[in-house]
Design an enzyme around this catalytic site. Structure first.
Site, short mmCIF file in Angstrom:
data_model
loop_
_atom_site.label_atom_id
_atom_site.label_comp_id
_atom_site.label_asym_id
_atom_site.label_seq_id
_atom_site.Cartn_x
_atom_site.Cartn_y
_atom_site.Cartn_z
N TYR A 53 12.32 42.04 47.53
CA TYR A 53 13.21 40.72 46.74
C TYR A 53 14.03 40.21 47.82
CZ TYR A 53 16.89 38.73 44.06
OH TYR A 53 17.62 37.84 43.66
N HIS A 83 22.36 26.40 44.56
CA HIS A 83 23.36 27.11 43.95
C HIS A 83 24.64 26.69 44.37
CE1 HIS A 83 20.21 29.96 43.25
NE2 HIS A 83 21.00 30.89 43.04
N ASN A 196 25.52 36.50 47.75
CA ASN A 196 25.69 37.21 46.90
C ASN A 196 26.76 38.35 47.05
OD1 ASN A 196 24.41 38.88 44.77
ND2 ASN A 196 22.48 38.20 45.52
N TYR A 282 67.04 44.98 23.73
CA TYR A 282 66.11 45.51 24.39
C TYR A 282 65.58 44.73 25.67
CZ TYR A 282 64.62 48.47 20.48
OH TYR A 282 64.40 49.22 19.27
N ARG A 285 68.17 46.39 27.98
CA ARG A 285 68.14 47.72 28.11
C ARG A 285 66.63 48.33 28.72
NH1 ARG A 285 68.25 51.28 23.05
NH2 ARG A 285 68.76 49.20 22.35
N PHE A 330 27.03 43.66 43.15
CA PHE A 330 27.76 42.56 43.12
C PHE A 330 28.22 42.04 41.68
CE2 PHE A 330 23.37 42.18 41.91
CZ PHE A 330 23.18 42.03 40.63
N GLU A 416 20.10 37.65 34.05
CA GLU A 416 21.44 38.03 34.25
C GLU A 416 22.03 37.88 32.89
OE1 GLU A 416 22.78 35.17 37.45
OE2 GLU A 416 21.41 36.11 38.81
#
Length: 511
Positions: A53, A83, A196, A282, A285, A330, A416
């Site tokens: 791959y 991409h 990646n 509050y 404090r 990744f 994905e």
């Protein structure tokens, strides 16, 4: 300054030095050797002809598509071009520089199967101040920050855009030519190795950690100023009261506030007053409980980022025994969770700050300070609308505190099918911290105004330092002025080192 990328990676301080201070980058010989060994393994796989791959196949949903040897270099270039599909405004220069250094770090670990010249190409961009134009939208934190990293990689090929000195978009090929750099030709696996990983979200997280560390200390400073101005009590910050609830961040914040309130004529003026409130509100404090919890959250985030800095997040990885294995390293979930958690914490530090501002401006709750801290309220509105601004920012931070990391959307033909949204989480964290800077600036200005209105009583050394610095641009309480420039300068004081340095020169280092 110089940062040397080792075969073990880089430090958080290295990333800050390169991203914000333009440190020069070099690659250690050991890292070059590690990359060379890794590349030799990939070359051997190619020679053997076995399918792997990212080396001899397509990507994502196309992982089962075999690629002929003569087209594998073309595959890597096509990957980068396809991409680099982001849209929107460019990411800030510091983010892109952090991202590039972290990609060099990832390659230098020697498990990505790339030639050393690939990492050197990114180093050359950094050292020649060439910043790729990386659009803000495009990453899902899925296979890491694919689109943002692809926009960086595209510049190595002499394509795409770079960020001009004036923020404009310029041609990458021309930028390389001007710098005397030649475009790179990618070999098998190298395009995938360039994109990646979690480098974008990690870079933003490391920058955010540095900012949050400073802002959380400044939150103690502005809280102490507000408490002093409102004639609050220092007793809730005694160390023995925090030893019985041993959260380390809470103890550190309480110790800061207690020290910041010492040696103050304002505090002395009401210490033994029986009419003084037994318990403060509050927002006064419980300041260490909220800011301290944020500090502990920051520590968790720091540990998470430190682990990621020594992690191999590429896919596939080239193991030293010659195996090439597909991983899920990744996936940005660890960073997405951390960024979301820190955004929640920072939003609450800002929210409690705004509550103190509101109390300071309210004549019924500020213990005799004039309405809206104006000595001539009615004709003048004082800081009334500054609190409106703070309230609006708190509301925005509440929206931004909603976690991005639970909002997965499937992509790539369901290959994905769960993504981290870590890029979005880190990006909105940066906005929350910028908003926190504004909120603390409003509290700084309000606290100083309140202290000035307690004259002739003298404040603590911290109060004196704040009054001296702020009055230089804000003046003394009086008629209304154009407030926006004053608030901008107060933001600069909060984000910068001067006020903290002046305070620490008087009372010692703040935690």
């Amino acid at each position: 300054m110089k940062v040397i990328v080792q075969s073990t990676g880089v430090t958080a301080a290295d990333v800050i030095a390169v991203a914000r201070h333009d440190a020069r980058v070099e690659i250690a010989e050991a890292a070059v050797a590690a990359m060379t060994r890794s590349r030799d393994i990939v070359d051997g796989i190619e020679a053997s002809g076995r399918p792997v791959y990212g080396v001899s196949t397509g990507f994502g949903a196309l992982a089962n598509t075999s690629i002929a040897p003569e087209r594998r270099a073309e595959l890597q270039h096509a990957l980068i071009r396809s991409h680099a599909a982001g849209v929107g405004a460019p990411m800030p220069r510091e983010v892109v520089r952090a991202m590039m250094l972290l990609r060099v770090r990832s390659l230098a670990l020697g498990l990505s199967g790339v030639r050393p010249k690939l990492a050197q190409g990114l180093v050359d961009l950094l050292n020649h101040d060439i910043t790729p134009w990386v659009p803000e939208h495009g990453s899902l934190g899925a296979s890491g920050d694919l689109a943002p990293l692809a926009h960086c990689a595209l510049v190595l090929l002499g394509e795409g855009w770079v960020l001009g000195k004036d923020g404009s978009r310029a041609d990458a090929a021309q930028a390389l030519h001007t710098a005397g750099l030649a475009p790179l030709e990618l070999a098998s696996k190298e395009g995938l190795a360039l994109i990646n990983g979690t480098d974008g979200m990690l870079g933003m997280l490391l920058l955010a950690i540095a900012d949050a560390e400073h802002l959380f200390a400044m939150a103690d400073v502005t809280a102490a100023l507000a408490i002093e101005a409102m004639l609050g009590s220092e007793r809730p910050f005694l160390p023995e009261l925090h030893e019985i609830r041993p959260h380390p961040g809470q103890a550190a914040s309480a110790a800061n506030i207690h020290r910041l309130l010492q040696n103050s004529s304002i505090m002395d003026s009401h210490r033994d007053d029986l009419a003084h409130a037994v318990q403060d509100a509050y927002s006064m404090r419980c300041a260490p409980q909220v800011a301290g919890a944020a500090r502990d959250t920051l520590e968790f985030v720091r540990v998470t980022a430190a682990r990621e800095l020594v992690s191999v997040v590429d896919n596939p990885v080239v193991l030293r025994d010659g195996r090439v294995e597909s991983t899920g390293n990744f996936h940005g979930a660890p960073l997405g969770f951390a960024a979301d958690f820190l955004a929640i914490a920072a939003a609450e530090v800002g929210a409690i700050s705004e509550r103190r501002v509101d109390r300071l401006l309210d004549v019924t709750r500020s213990r005799s300070l004039p309405p809206f801290l104006s000595p001539d309220a009615g004709v003048n509105s004082g800081l009334m609308i500054a609190q409106y601004t703070a309230a609006g920012i708190v509301a925005e931070n509440r929206r931004l505190a909603s976690p991005a990391s639970v909002d997965s959307l499937p992509t790539s033909g369901m290959q994905e099918d769960h993504v981290s949204m870590g890029w979005a989480a880190a990006k909105k964290l940066r906005t929350v911290l910028d908003n926190l800077t504004s909120l603390l600036a409003v509290e700084l200005l309000s606290g100083v105004r309140g202290i000035q209105l307690r004259a002739p009583l003298l404040p603590s050394p911290a109060g004196l330092a704040a009054v001296s610095l702020v009055s230089a641009f804000a003046g003394a309480p009086g008629p209304d002025v154009f407030l926006a420039p004053v608030m901008e300068q107060a933001r600069t004081v909060v984000s910068g080192p001067d006020l903290r340095a002046r305070i620490e020169s008087s009372i010692g280092t703040l935690s």
